[in-house]
Write a protein that holds these residues in place. Structure first.
Motif, short mmCIF file in Angstrom:
data_model
loop_
_atom_site.label_atom_id
_atom_site.label_comp_id
_atom_site.label_asym_id
_atom_site.label_seq_id
_atom_site.Cartn_x
_atom_site.Cartn_y
_atom_site.Cartn_z
N TYR A 35 12.50 -107.42 58.22
CA TYR A 35 12.48 -106.80 59.54
C TYR A 35 13.19 -107.72 60.54
O TYR A 35 13.30 -108.93 60.34
CB TYR A 35 11.04 -106.63 60.05
N ARG A 36 13.62 -107.12 61.63
CA ARG A 36 14.19 -107.88 62.74
C ARG A 36 13.45 -107.45 64.01
O ARG A 36 13.20 -106.25 64.23
CB ARG A 36 15.70 -107.57 62.88
N GLN A 37 13.10 -108.46 64.83
CA GLN A 37 12.40 -108.17 66.08
C GLN A 37 13.19 -108.71 67.26
O GLN A 37 13.52 -109.90 67.32
CB GLN A 37 10.99 -108.78 66.06
N THR A 38 13.47 -107.84 68.22
CA THR A 38 14.12 -108.23 69.47
C THR A 38 13.37 -107.61 70.63
O THR A 38 12.61 -106.63 70.45
CB THR A 38 15.59 -107.75 69.52
N MET A 39 13.58 -108.16 71.81
CA MET A 39 12.92 -107.61 72.99
C MET A 39 13.40 -106.18 73.25
O MET A 39 12.62 -105.31 73.63
CB MET A 39 13.21 -108.49 74.21
N MET A 40 14.68 -105.94 73.04
CA MET A 40 15.24 -104.65 73.38
C MET A 40 14.84 -103.54 72.39
O MET A 40 14.56 -102.41 72.80
CB MET A 40 16.77 -104.74 73.43
N ARG A 41 14.81 -103.87 71.10
CA ARG A 41 14.63 -102.84 70.08
C ARG A 41 13.31 -102.93 69.33
O ARG A 41 13.03 -102.08 68.47
CB ARG A 41 15.80 -102.89 69.11
N GLY A 42 12.51 -103.95 69.64
CA GLY A 42 11.23 -104.09 68.93
C GLY A 42 11.43 -104.48 67.49
O GLY A 42 12.39 -105.17 67.14
N LEU A 43 10.52 -104.03 66.64
CA LEU A 43 10.57 -104.35 65.21
C LEU A 43 11.31 -103.25 64.46
O LEU A 43 10.93 -102.08 64.55
CB LEU A 43 9.15 -104.45 64.65
N GLU A 44 12.30 -103.65 63.71
CA GLU A 44 13.10 -102.69 62.95
C GLU A 44 13.15 -103.11 61.48
O GLU A 44 13.37 -104.27 61.18
CB GLU A 44 14.54 -102.67 63.46
N LEU A 45 12.97 -102.13 60.61
CA LEU A 45 13.10 -102.39 59.18
C LEU A 45 14.57 -102.45 58.82
O LEU A 45 15.34 -101.53 59.13
CB LEU A 45 12.42 -101.28 58.38
N LEU A 46 14.97 -103.53 58.17
CA LEU A 46 16.36 -103.68 57.77
C LEU A 46 16.58 -103.17 56.35
O LEU A 46 17.49 -102.37 56.08
CB LEU A 46 16.77 -105.15 57.84
N ILE A 47 15.76 -103.63 55.42
CA ILE A 47 15.91 -103.29 54.01
C ILE A 47 14.59 -103.54 53.31
O ILE A 47 13.80 -104.38 53.77
CB ILE A 47 17.04 -104.12 53.35
N TYR A 48 14.32 -102.81 52.22
CA TYR A 48 13.18 -103.18 51.42
C TYR A 48 13.47 -103.01 49.93
O TYR A 48 14.35 -102.23 49.53
CB TYR A 48 11.90 -102.45 51.84
N PHE A 49 12.76 -103.79 49.15
CA PHE A 49 12.91 -103.85 47.70
C PHE A 49 11.62 -103.41 47.02
O PHE A 49 10.53 -103.63 47.54
CB PHE A 49 13.19 -105.30 47.25
N ASN A 50 11.77 -102.81 45.86
CA ASN A 50 10.64 -102.53 44.98
C ASN A 50 10.99 -103.08 43.60
O ASN A 50 12.03 -102.70 43.05
CB ASN A 50 10.34 -101.04 44.92
N ASN A 51 10.11 -103.95 43.09
CA ASN A 51 10.39 -104.58 41.79
C ASN A 51 11.81 -105.17 41.73
O ASN A 51 12.56 -104.96 40.77
CB ASN A 51 10.19 -103.57 40.66
N ASN A 52 12.17 -105.87 42.81
CA ASN A 52 13.42 -106.61 42.94
C ASN A 52 14.64 -105.73 43.15
O ASN A 52 15.77 -106.24 43.24
CB ASN A 52 13.67 -107.51 41.72
N VAL A 53 14.47 -104.43 43.23
CA VAL A 53 15.59 -103.50 43.39
C VAL A 53 15.64 -103.00 44.83
O VAL A 53 14.61 -102.55 45.34
CB VAL A 53 15.45 -102.31 42.42
N PRO A 54 16.80 -103.07 45.49
CA PRO A 54 16.88 -102.54 46.86
C PRO A 54 16.69 -101.03 46.85
O PRO A 54 17.37 -100.32 46.11
CB PRO A 54 18.29 -102.94 47.32
N ILE A 55 15.77 -100.54 47.66
CA ILE A 55 15.44 -99.12 47.70
C ILE A 55 16.09 -98.43 48.90
O ILE A 55 16.60 -97.33 48.79
CB ILE A 55 13.92 -98.91 47.75
N ASP A 56 16.03 -99.08 50.04
CA ASP A 56 16.55 -98.46 51.25
C ASP A 56 17.14 -99.55 52.14
O ASP A 56 16.41 -100.41 52.62
CB ASP A 56 15.43 -97.72 51.98
#
Lengths: 115, 111
Positions: A35-56
């Motif tokens: 995740y990335r957190q900034t004052m302007m945009r708050g918390l944003e999901l960048l990428i996530y993995f399941n069992n070491n594989v990038p899902i989104d």
């Protein structure tokens, strides 16, 4: 049990340099999130993995950002080349189970400043 | 696109007061909702997770409710203490572990 471990805690670097952020998830967790957190945009999901594989990776802002998970206990988020607008706090989180039935556990974050 | 809003943005109360933090979301198709606490310079700590089929969850002095049909959740803190001072974030799970976060409520409890 150790929580999610991120390194470094703080990073200050000049524009154009390569930045690598590291994360060790909780042992046994099969999901890992960046995740990335900034004052302007708050918390944003960048990428996530399941069992070491990038899902989104739809949250990754540009091709300058890349993430890898070579094994179940380590992940990296890389920015190359870095720009001042990349300055933010980057969090790694991990969880277990499908469909989000379990809470996500967060690391303390890496505070990144690009000069 | 799911949007999550938290009201108020900031709240200041004296110690001992009971208080309610609000969270609203635009799309009721969620799997669960989580409340987190964030202390300055720290990561997020999960407080409560409510599954979409549940109405509320309790942990100590904290009680979270969920009304999925109206797109609302509340976090009730009983007998507030200075140690409760932090930013509180709600997040909805839109499926497959994807969380959409609200903007947070910054709470200050004064002795």
């Amino acid at each position: 049990d150790a929580g999610v471990i991120q390194s470094p805690r703080h990073e200050v670097t000049e524009m154009g340099q390569e930045v690598t952020l590291r994360c060790k998830p909780i042992s046994g967790h099969d999901y890992l999130f960046w995740y990335r957190q900034t004052m302007m945009r708050g918390l944003e999901l960048l990428i996530y993995f399941n069992n070491n594989v990038p899902i989104d990776d739809s949250g990754m802002p540009e091709d300058r950002f890349s993430a890898k998970m070579p094994n179940a206990s380590f992940s990296t988020l890389k920015i190359q080349p870095s720009e001042p607008r990349d300055s933010a706090v980057y969090f790694c989180a991990s969880s277990s189970g499908d469909m989000g039935g379990q809470p996500q556990h967060f690391g303390d974050g890496t505070r990144l400043s690009i000069l | 696109k799911q949007e999550v809003t938290q009201i108020p943005a900031a709240l200041s109360v004296p110690e001992g007061e009971n208080l309610v933090l609000n969270c609203s979301f635009t799309d009721s198709a969620i799997y669960n909702l989580q409340w987190f606490r964030q202390d300055p310079g720290k990561g997020l700590t999960s407080l409560l997770l409510i599954q979409s089929s549940q109405r509320e969850q309790t942990s100590g002095r904290l009680n979270a409710s969920l009304d999925k049909s109206s797109g609302r959740s509340t976090l009730y803190i009983a007998a507030s203490q200075p140690g409760d001072s932090a930013t509180y974030l709600c997040a909805v799970n839109t499926g497959f572990q994807k969380l959409v976060f609200g903007t947070g409520t910054r709470l200050l409890v004064s002795p």
